[in-house]
Design an enzyme around this catalytic site. Structure first.
Site: not given
Ligand code: NAP
Length: 283
Positions: A18, A20, A65, A69, A90, A105, A131, A133-134, A244
């Site tokens: 991570s 973070s 994470t 979640k 999150n 997010d 995409g 996904g999440g 990103g």
């Protein structure tokens, strides 16, 4: 009397990767806030109990994470609108004796886009999301909040994009077959890569920006590597683009404010520190 340090952290299983802690501790140093931010490895089968016990501790809050979640969302007494949109959290923090589940997010995706493009241009934009996904769900949630007039979604596995279109159930939101992605991007103002393709160790995203509008804006959520194949295509075509890392930083800002009571500083940029950590693997 010395002030007690404010304590926060990030929970995941595993957690060593991570970024973070690096981000939050960077901002803590920059602001001079007396606080710490710690990575907590938390087993999924212990997570619900651990999250519920946060109210009995002096921890201000935690980021959460993978793969915790959904459990964080379930553990909370209250959920914010952004967390409810995604059904996952999150960020867990305390408010009035209650444990609140939030998801940063959506803001993390939207803030860098808004600062580059502006609300006016966005309000007329057609967006193609790649995409399902999440990450794509966060992108969808953010774009729906921004009232973008047309959203298309395409995914390598067509059924997953179609399922998301069914859930959203709006005429302005529809799935495009994967086989038609290059045709669809020709009339898209914003193209978002929310798939894992292009990430280090993964194949490049199989898409051709040759036909994209000259005014198109390319947003790749991948941040390792920083310069993905998609961004290289965008640069070769001189298209506006965003990587990103900006979203990674922007999604951490709201948590910092919630945990430490003050905004993360805007005038000091953690990008170099993040790039160093990504290059060396040292967190
Ligand atoms: P996920 O839930 O596992 O979804 C992965 C998606 O990528 C699926 O739609 C999958 O398609 C697609 N995919 C995988 N390999 C592909 C390929 N070779 N070609 C085309 N599509 C492919 O992952 P996620 O959580 O959504 O994350 C997706 C990416 O977003 C990650 O790489 C992550 O780095 C990035 N991300 C960045 C940030 C940020 O802050 N910048 C935040 C969140 C996520 P199928 O359905 O066909 O398998």
């Amino acid at each position: 009397m010395s002030q007690i340090s404010k304590l926060a952290g990030v929970c995941g299983w595993p957690i060593h990767h991570s970024l973070s802690p690096l981000l939050h501790n960077y901002w803590l140093r920059e602001t001079g806030i007396k606080g710490v931010y710690i990575p907590f490895a938390l087993r999924p089968d212990e997570a619900l109990r651990a999250f519920r016990s946060l109210k009995q501790t002096s921890i201000s809050g935690v980021n959460v994470t993978l793969p915790l979640k959904e459990i964080a969302y379930e553990a909370a007494d209250e959920v914010t609108d952004d967390a409810e949109k995604l059904g996952v959290a999150n960020c867990l923090y305390k408010r009035g004796g209650k444990l609140v589940a939030h998801n940063t997010d959506l803001e993390g995706f939207a803030a860098p886009l808004l600062s580059q493009m502006g609300a006016n241009e966005l309000s007329g934009a057609t967006v193609l999301i790649i995409g399902a996904g999440g990450a794509a769900k966060a992108v969808i949630g953010a774009l729906l909040s921004l009232a973008v007039p047309e959203i298309r979604i395409t995914n390598r596995t067509d059924d997953k994009a179609a399922a998301l279109a069914d859930i959203v159930n709006l005429p302005s939101f529809y799935a495009v077959p994967w086989a038609e992605r290059n045709q669809s991007l020709r009339s898209a103002d914003i193209i978002v890569n929310a798939s894992a393709a292009g990430m280090k160790g993964m194949p490049e995203l199989d898409i051709d920006l040759d036909g994209a509008l000259d005014s198109a804006f390319i947003y790749d959520l991948i941040y390792t590597p920083r310069n993905t194949g998609l961004l290289k295509q965008a640069k070769a075509r001189k298209l506006r683009h965003l990587g990103g890392l900006e979203m990674l930083i922007a999604q951490a800002r709201p948590s910092f404010k919630l945990f430490y009571g003050r905004p993360a500083p805007r005038d000091s940029d953690p990008t170099e520190a993040l790039l160093h950590a990504l290059k060396t693997g040292v967190r």
